[in-house]
Design a protein around this motif. Structure first.
Motif, PDB file in Angstrom:
ATOM      1  N   ASP A   1      12.493   7.461   0.279  1.00  8.68           N
ATOM      2  CA  ASP A   1      12.356   6.153   0.942  1.00  8.68           C
ATOM      3  C   ASP A   1      12.595   6.256   2.441  1.00  8.68           C
ATOM      4  O   ASP A   1      13.219   7.195   2.924  1.00  8.68           O
ATOM      5  CB  ASP A   1      13.369   5.172   0.330  1.00  8.68           C
ATOM      6  CG  ASP A   1      13.223   3.783   0.941  1.00  8.68           C
ATOM      7  OD1 ASP A   1      12.074   3.324   1.086  1.00  8.68           O
ATOM      8  OD2 ASP A   1      14.244   3.179   1.307  1.00  8.68           O
ATOM      9  N   HIS A   2      12.116   5.257   3.168  1.00 13.97           N
ATOM     10  CA  HIS A   2      12.296   5.242   4.621  1.00 13.97           C
ATOM     11  C   HIS A   2      12.948   3.947   5.122  1.00 13.97           C
ATOM     12  O   HIS A   2      12.887   3.654   6.307  1.00 13.97           O
ATOM     13  CB  HIS A   2      10.956   5.498   5.325  1.00 13.97           C
ATOM     14  CG  HIS A   2       9.942   4.408   5.140  1.00 13.97           C
ATOM     15  ND1 HIS A   2       9.203   3.908   6.190  1.00 13.97           N
ATOM     16  CD2 HIS A   2       9.555   3.709   4.050  1.00 13.97           C
ATOM     17  CE1 HIS A   2       8.382   2.960   5.735  1.00 13.97           C
ATOM     18  NE2 HIS A   2       8.581   2.822   4.443  1.00 13.97           N
ATOM     19  N   HIS A   3      13.544   3.172   4.211  1.00 12.02           N
ATOM     20  CA  HIS A   3      14.244   1.956   4.634  1.00 12.02           C
ATOM     21  C   HIS A   3      15.692   2.263   5.014  1.00 12.02           C
ATOM     22  O   HIS A   3      16.255   3.257   4.583  1.00 12.02           O
ATOM     23  CB  HIS A   3      14.223   0.911   3.516  1.00 12.02           C
ATOM     24  CG  HIS A   3      12.863   0.377   3.230  1.00 12.02           C
ATOM     25  ND1 HIS A   3      12.029   0.926   2.285  1.00 12.02           N
ATOM     26  CD2 HIS A   3      12.167  -0.628   3.800  1.00 12.02           C
ATOM     27  CE1 HIS A   3      10.887   0.263   2.269  1.00 12.02           C
ATOM     28  NE2 HIS A   3      10.929  -0.685   3.181  1.00 12.02           N
TER      29      HIS A   3
ATOM     30  N   GLY B   1       0.809  -1.227   0.000  1.00 11.25           N
ATOM     31  CA  GLY B   1       0.000   0.000   0.000  1.00 11.25           C
ATOM     32  C   GLY B   1       0.834   1.264   0.000  1.00 11.25           C
ATOM     33  O   GLY B   1       0.483   2.259  -0.638  1.00 11.25           O
ATOM     34  N   ASP B   2       1.970   1.223   0.701  1.00 16.11           N
ATOM     35  CA  ASP B   2       2.827   2.409   0.759  1.00 16.11           C
ATOM     36  C   ASP B   2       3.517   2.661  -0.576  1.00 16.11           C
ATOM     37  O   ASP B   2       3.622   3.803  -1.029  1.00 16.11           O
ATOM     38  CB  ASP B   2       3.867   2.212   1.879  1.00 16.11           C
ATOM     39  CG  ASP B   2       4.637   3.477   2.180  1.00 16.11           C
ATOM     40  OD1 ASP B   2       4.068   4.581   2.017  1.00 16.11           O
ATOM     41  OD2 ASP B   2       5.807   3.373   2.594  1.00 16.11           O
ATOM     42  N   ALA B   3       3.976   1.586  -1.211  1.00 17.20           N
ATOM     43  CA  ALA B   3       4.678   1.715  -2.492  1.00 17.20           C
ATOM     44  C   ALA B   3       3.722   2.207  -3.585  1.00 17.20           C
ATOM     45  O   ALA B   3       4.028   3.140  -4.339  1.00 17.20           O
ATOM     46  CB  ALA B   3       5.301   0.377  -2.884  1.00 17.20           C
TER      47      ALA B   3
ATOM     48  N   LEU C   1      10.491   4.881  -5.448  1.00 13.23           N
ATOM     49  CA  LEU C   1       9.723   5.123  -4.228  1.00 13.23           C
ATOM     50  C   LEU C   1       9.550   3.869  -3.379  1.00 13.23           C
ATOM     51  O   LEU C   1       9.165   2.812  -3.872  1.00 13.23           O
ATOM     52  CB  LEU C   1       8.347   5.695  -4.576  1.00 13.23           C
ATOM     53  CG  LEU C   1       8.337   7.032  -5.330  1.00 13.23           C
ATOM     54  CD1 LEU C   1       6.896   7.536  -5.489  1.00 13.23           C
ATOM     55  CD2 LEU C   1       9.175   8.084  -4.633  1.00 13.23           C
ATOM     56  N   ASP C   2       9.848   4.025  -2.090  1.00 16.64           N
ATOM     57  CA  ASP C   2       9.650   2.980  -1.097  1.00 16.64           C
ATOM     58  C   ASP C   2      10.615   1.809  -1.225  1.00 16.64           C
ATOM     59  O   ASP C   2      10.291   0.698  -0.840  1.00 16.64           O
ATOM     60  CB  ASP C   2       8.184   2.483  -1.101  1.00 16.64           C
ATOM     61  CG  ASP C   2       7.822   1.776   0.199  1.00 16.64           C
ATOM     62  OD1 ASP C   2       8.276   2.219   1.263  1.00 16.64           O
ATOM     63  OD2 ASP C   2       7.096   0.767   0.145  1.00 16.64           O
ATOM     64  N   PHE C   3      11.802   2.052  -1.769  1.00 13.82           N
ATOM     65  CA  PHE C   3      12.841   1.016  -1.712  1.00 13.82           C
ATOM     66  C   PHE C   3      14.214   1.656  -1.741  1.00 13.82           C
ATOM     67  O   PHE C   3      14.382   2.798  -2.150  1.00 13.82           O
ATOM     68  CB  PHE C   3      12.677  -0.047  -2.802  1.00 13.82           C
ATOM     69  CG  PHE C   3      12.800   0.458  -4.216  1.00 13.82           C
ATOM     70  CD1 PHE C   3      11.723   1.054  -4.833  1.00 13.82           C
ATOM     71  CD2 PHE C   3      13.986   0.293  -4.927  1.00 13.82           C
ATOM     72  CE1 PHE C   3      11.820   1.505  -6.149  1.00 13.82           C
ATOM     73  CE2 PHE C   3      14.096   0.726  -6.246  1.00 13.82           C
ATOM     74  CZ  PHE C   3      13.005   1.344  -6.856  1.00 13.82           C
TER      75      PHE C   3
ATOM     76  N   THR D   1      -1.556   1.775   5.748  1.00 14.41           N
ATOM     77  CA  THR D   1      -1.100   0.380   5.647  1.00 14.41           C
ATOM     78  C   THR D   1       0.277   0.194   6.295  1.00 14.41           C
ATOM     79  O   THR D   1       0.526  -0.811   6.952  1.00 14.41           O
ATOM     80  CB  THR D   1      -1.066  -0.112   4.186  1.00 14.41           C
ATOM     81  OG1 THR D   1      -0.284   0.799   3.404  1.00 14.41           O
ATOM     82  CG2 THR D   1      -2.454  -0.199   3.599  1.00 14.41           C
ATOM     83  N   ASP D   2       1.188   1.168   6.136  1.00 14.47           N
ATOM     84  CA  ASP D   2       2.539   0.988   6.689  1.00 14.47           C
ATOM     85  C   ASP D   2       2.602   1.188   8.205  1.00 14.47           C
ATOM     86  O   ASP D   2       3.595   0.809   8.831  1.00 14.47           O
ATOM     87  CB  ASP D   2       3.544   1.927   5.993  1.00 14.47           C
ATOM     88  CG  ASP D   2       4.461   1.155   5.054  1.00 14.47           C
ATOM     89  OD1 ASP D   2       4.022   0.126   4.521  1.00 14.47           O
ATOM     90  OD2 ASP D   2       5.633   1.571   4.862  1.00 14.47           O
ATOM     91  N   THR D   3       1.576   1.799   8.782  1.00 14.18           N
ATOM     92  CA  THR D   3       1.577   1.974  10.247  1.00 14.18           C
ATOM     93  C   THR D   3       0.679   0.950  10.930  1.00 14.18           C
ATOM     94  O   THR D   3       0.430   1.061  12.140  1.00 14.18           O
ATOM     95  CB  THR D   3       1.067   3.374  10.646  1.00 14.18           C
ATOM     96  OG1 THR D   3      -0.248   3.554  10.093  1.00 14.18           O
ATOM     97  CG2 THR D   3       1.994   4.476  10.177  1.00 14.18           C
TER      98      THR D   3
END
Ligand code: 5GP
Ligand code: MN
Length: 343
Positions: free
Chosen positions: A120-122, A29-31, A93-95, A172-174
């Motif tokens: 990104d947040h990884h 969902g975040d991606a 985005l998101d990776f 979704t990510d939280t």
């Protein structure tokens, strides 16, 4: 991202560009939320934006505005390659590593000569983008995207579609605003997104209340298969390909199942092992509470990574052999597991 980089990005985006937006493979969902939010934002600014997802994603994300226009690199290969060839900017985005898009698409992206921007947040992002906006303390890439628009002084450009996509990724990510990464800032942003048109009840319903009967039966099997190791505060679940087939497995059906193991009282480490005969791998999802880092565990033992409390990886040996390997690893972590989380 420093001030001069923000200035450069503003300048870049001040004239119409062809832009491609790429989430990671098997996007969540975040991606997808961040990719479609960026898509709507860029199009509203006069750019020609195209989302190219490495592969398909679950049905519970397909209602998102703009989803129908997203290309899938594996299924729409020619069109996807054309969009990439015509682009001057690609958002990642998101990776955090190019191999997260899968081999085929990675090779295409490696040949790209334009500008990469990564949001990104990884942990431990690879140094592949000219512009990197990374913050591992932020709950989601969708929240990062909101901060990105703040940096561009353009939060007011968030319309209903953009608000809906960002809301979905944060939700979704939280784990619906319950993981420790959810902050007062997150809630302030969520409030603003609702003001801008995100319909929270509708979004929740689309994502979480659209289960098929077979999916819930598969969940039942997963819970039946769950093994609890009290003395190591660990629980794990297995699903074989035969079981997935029995319940007519569809993409996304196993998402979130690992969290049931973590919901047990006194369990702080949860794992799920899912057999994938086609890819010849066991897909592993790991979750933890407190200081025990599943990112580290996944990197060290299962060719993966992610965040401290949510990570994934894979194994190329059989399901049984993978579980045996996991069980043999655990005793060495006993101290860490027992002291990870104080209630
Ligand atoms: P999930 O278990 O839901 O697939 O993933 C949990 C988190 O770990 C997500 O943030 C996801 O992006 C990351 N992740 C999952 N699988 C892998 C992997 O194989 N490698 C890396 N580096 N990260 C992964
Ligand atoms: Mn994310």
């Amino acid at each position: 991202m420093n001030r001069s980089e923000i200035k450069e990005i503003k300048e870049l985006l001040s004239t119409p560009k062809n832009v491609v937006i790429v989430p990671h493979k098997n996007p969540d969902g975040d991606a997808i939320g961040s990719s479609l939010a960026m898509y709507h934002y860029l199009n509203s600014k006069g750019h020609k934006a195209t989302v190219v997802s490495p592969n398909d994603y679950p049905n519970f994300l397909k209602w998102l505005p703009g989803s129908k226009n997203a290309l899938k690199f594996d299924m729409q290969n020619r069109q996807s390659k054309k969009a990439i060839a015509e682009a001057s900017i690609i958002f990642l985005l998101d990776f955090n590593a190019l191999n997260r898009v899968g081999d085929d698409m990675e090779n295409t992206l490696k040949e790209f000569k334009g500008i990469f921007m990564m949001i990104d947040h990884h942990q431990q992002p690879e140094d592949i983008a000219k512009y990197l906006f990374s913050d591992t303390s932020v709950c989601s890439t969708c929240q990062m995207l909101y901060h990105f628009l703040e940096k561009l002084n353009d939060v007011e450009a968030i319309n209903e579609d953009i608000a809906t996509c960002i809301y979905t990724g944060i939700m979704t990510d939280t784990g619906s605003f319950r993981f420790p990464s959810t902050t007062s800032t997150t809630h302030k942003i969520i409030a603003d997104l609702i003001d801008k048109g995100a319909d929270n009840a509708k979004i929740y319903n689309h994502v979480y209340d659209t289960n098929s009967y077979a999916r819930l039966q598969l969940l039942g099997r997963a819970l039946t298969n769950m093994v609890v190791i009290d003395k190591l505060k660990t629980a794990y679940i297995t699903l074989s390909q035969v079981e997935l087939d029995e319940f007519d497995y569809q993409k996304g059906d196993t998402e979130g199942v690992v969290n049931y193991a973590l919901s047990l009282e006194n369990i702080i480490f949860a794992a799920i092992f899912i057999e994938d005969i086609e890819q010849k791998i066991i897909k592993i999802s790991l979750r933890s509470k407190g200081s025990f880092s599943v990112n580290k565990f996944a990197r060290e033992h299962f060719d993966g990574g992610g965040h401290d409390n949510a990570a994934g990886g894979k194994s190329k040996i059989s399901l049984d052999a993978t579980v045996s390997k996991f069980l043999k690893l655990l005793p060495a972590y006993q101290n860490e597991l027992l002291t990870s989380y104080e209630v």
